[in-house]
Design a protein around this motif. Structure first.
Motif, PDB file in Angstrom:
ATOM      1  N   ARG A  22      -8.928 -19.307  -1.686  1.00 17.67           N
ATOM      2  CA  ARG A  22      -8.878 -18.459  -0.498  1.00 17.67           C
ATOM      3  C   ARG A  22     -10.155 -17.633  -0.377  1.00 17.67           C
ATOM      4  N   GLU A  23     -10.371 -17.103   0.825  1.00 19.86           N
ATOM      5  CA  GLU A  23     -11.463 -16.159   1.047  1.00 19.86           C
ATOM      6  C   GLU A  23     -11.214 -14.913   0.193  1.00 19.86           C
ATOM      7  N   PHE A  24     -12.280 -14.313  -0.304  1.00 21.17           N
ATOM      8  CA  PHE A  24     -12.126 -13.140  -1.158  1.00 21.17           C
ATOM      9  C   PHE A  24     -13.323 -12.224  -1.000  1.00 21.17           C
ATOM     10  N   VAL A  56      -9.569  -9.568   0.846  1.00 23.48           N
ATOM     11  CA  VAL A  56     -10.463  -8.656   1.572  1.00 23.48           C
ATOM     12  C   VAL A  56      -9.740  -7.385   1.966  1.00 23.48           C
ATOM     13  N   GLU A  57      -8.477  -7.524   2.397  1.00 24.89           N
ATOM     14  CA  GLU A  57      -7.724  -6.352   2.873  1.00 24.89           C
ATOM     15  C   GLU A  57      -7.555  -5.307   1.771  1.00 24.89           C
ATOM     16  N   LEU A  68       0.822  -1.214   0.000  1.00 29.23           N
ATOM     17  CA  LEU A  68       0.000   0.000   0.000  1.00 29.23           C
ATOM     18  C   LEU A  68       0.855   1.263   0.000  1.00 29.23           C
ATOM     19  N   SER A  69       0.377   2.272  -0.718  1.00 26.10           N
ATOM     20  CA  SER A  69       1.019   3.584  -0.651  1.00 26.10           C
ATOM     21  C   SER A  69       0.758   4.197   0.721  1.00 26.10           C
ATOM     22  N   GLU A  70       1.529   5.203   1.069  1.00 28.42           N
ATOM     23  CA  GLU A  70       1.351   5.847   2.376  1.00 28.42           C
ATOM     24  C   GLU A  70      -0.032   6.474   2.495  1.00 28.42           C
ATOM     25  N   SER A  71      -0.520   7.071   1.415  1.00 25.49           N
ATOM     26  CA  SER A  71      -1.858   7.667   1.474  1.00 25.49           C
ATOM     27  C   SER A  71      -2.928   6.604   1.664  1.00 25.49           C
ATOM     28  N   SER A  72      -2.722   5.419   1.077  1.00 32.64           N
ATOM     29  CA  SER A  72      -3.692   4.335   1.247  1.00 32.64           C
ATOM     30  C   SER A  72      -3.689   3.824   2.685  1.00 32.64           C
ATOM     31  N   LYS A  73      -2.523   3.738   3.278  1.00 31.29           N
ATOM     32  CA  LYS A  73      -2.438   3.288   4.674  1.00 31.29           C
ATOM     33  C   LYS A  73      -3.160   4.256   5.613  1.00 31.29           C
ATOM     34  N   MET A 128      -9.874  -0.265  -1.493  1.00 30.91           N
ATOM     35  CA  MET A 128     -10.483   0.263  -2.711  1.00 30.91           C
ATOM     36  C   MET A 128     -11.860   0.856  -2.418  1.00 30.91           C
ATOM     37  N   ASN A 129     -12.600   0.223  -1.515  1.00 30.77           N
ATOM     38  CA  ASN A 129     -13.906   0.768  -1.139  1.00 30.77           C
ATOM     39  C   ASN A 129     -13.772   2.118  -0.434  1.00 30.77           C
TER      40      ASN A 129
END
Length: 419
Positions: A102-104, A266-267, A12-17, A272-273
């Motif tokens: 896997r779970e998705f 999921v993470e 993840l980018s810093e802004s996404s985190k 994205m949501n």
């Protein structure tokens, strides 16, 4: 296949985190709780909306009615990951078609490109190196040129990405340069090349992704336009949770509906949501309601049978187009006959640069193609291209014949002038 633990914070980018849920949109699920009185969200009063119903007339003569409850929900603000009816239907579809290990999670977007660009923004940090097919999809190239990253060409041949070349690139990556953390690929019916990766190649590329800790962005709008047996997806073999997959209704139902969906860990889907919450809020719920009404009436098997009809149509178109290509361009061009999608990638013999030839002289002869240079990330590095992209999806047999005859005439004239 061994399982490797994926640390999503690494990608993840810093802004996404740093992203947080929208203070308003996080209230929407709470409004569905029985007895809840909402004084929070500023939703307009639905009683004032003038729409009473939506009926859909199909070409087979059937008429469908959008369910009144689904319509009422779709006319107001809704979840950022799409209306629950369609989201759930698509999640079942992915399980049926891909059987992921896997779970998705699934999120719906305004076409798949909306989701692809959000995923790239989510992952790109300043100075990142992004592995990108060369030649590759011009829509994403145009977006990435304005992102703070470097595009790293990944070599293709008649079966897509070449695993040995990719492995060599990564194994010999300079220690003083930031290593790529993602590969963007259109693995089926590639745009512009029309080629598809074999199952063996996909397995090898996934193994390389495991060894070098890459995410795979699997942009697969032509998955259902495969002319023969479906090649299993990266998503179907994703034991680690390192694949973000993108699908689209544009080639199957309607490009104007602008309905696409992303599937993956999921993470990552959750981030994205969050991006949707602070940008376009949600994809069009009315377009989703129309889509859901149709696909729910078909069921998953009926939907799949429809896609087989679509694929059969494009297979016939492709065969006709290549028949006329052999008639007019034999000796003037080389190409690989596609096994999926809508495109043929021509290598023009005796032509050093297709750019002016296609944008000026071909237009004068009234035939439109796309010059090959447009599909390369670094046009200065790649230099002039001898290639052009042609599409057979929306052209009559008569125009295929005439259009390729005009191209052949132009090529002969050009070669004569050079000599």
């Amino acid at each position: 296949m061994s399982i490797n633990k994926v640390d999503y914070q690494h990608y993840l980018s810093e802004s996404s985190k740093a992203r947080k849920p929208s203070a308003i949109r996080r209230l929407i699920p709470l409004t569905k709780i029985p007895g809840m009185i909402s004084l929070g969200a500023g939703a307009p009063n639905g009683d004032l909306f003038p729409f009473e119903g939506i009926s859909i007339s199909l070409k087979n003569g059937e008429t469908l009615q959008v369910d009144s409850k689904v319509l009422a929900e779709s006319l107001t603000y809704g979840p950022s990951d799409g209306i629950p009816q369609l989201n759930g239907w698509l999640k079942e579809l992915q399980t049926i078609r891909h059987a992921p290990p896997r779970e998705f999670a699934v999120t719906i977007g305004t076409g798949s490109q909306d989701l692809v660009t959000k995923a790239l923004q989510m992952l790109i940090s300043e100075g990142d190196n992004v592995l990108f097919e060369s030649p590759g999809y011009v829509g994403v190239i145009a977006f990435l040129r304005h992102q703070p990253c470097n595009l790293v060409d990944v070599e293709l041949d008649s079966h897509g990405v070449v695993p040995a070349k990719l492995r060599e690139q990564l194994d010999s990556w300079p220690a003083d340069k930031r290593k790529p953390k993602m590969l963007y690929t259109v693995p089926v019916g590639g745009n512009p090349t029309g080629v598809s990766q074999t199952l063996e190649r996909k397995k090898e590329i996934y193994k390389i992704a495991q060894e070098h800790d890459l995410l795979i962005l699997e942009d697969d709008p032509y998955y259902y336009l495969q002319f023969n047996e479906k090649i299993p997806s990266y998503f179907s073999m994703d034991v680690d949770g390192r694949v973000l997959r993108f699908d689209s209704m544009s080639k199957i139902l309607s490009s104007g509906l602008r309905v696409g969906w992303a599937t993956g860990p999921v993470e990552l889907i959750n981030v994205m949501n969050l991006m949707t919450q602070t940008s376009n809020l949600q994809p069009s719920s009315v377009a989703q309601a129309i889509t859901y009404t149709l696909v729910e009436s078909w069921g998953h098997q009926g939907f799949y049978e429809h896609t087989l009809k679509v694929a059969a149509f494009y297979k016939e178109r492709c065969q006709l187009f290549c028949q006329y290509a052999r008639k007019h361009l034999t000796g003037l061009a080389e190409w690989v006959e596609p096994d999926a999608g809508m495109f043929v990638w021509f290598y023009l013999k005796g032509i050093e640069d297709s750019f002016d030839l296609i944008l000026t002289k071909a237009v004068e002869k009234k035939v439109l193609l796309v010059p090959g240079i447009e599909f390369f990330c670094d046009q200065e590095k790649s230099g002039p291209s001898q290639c052009v992209r042609a599409s057979f999806s929306n052209v009559t047999e008569q125009d295929m014949d005439l259009g390729l005859e005009r191209l052949a005439s132009l090529l002969r004239e050009q070669i004569e002038q050079q000599h």
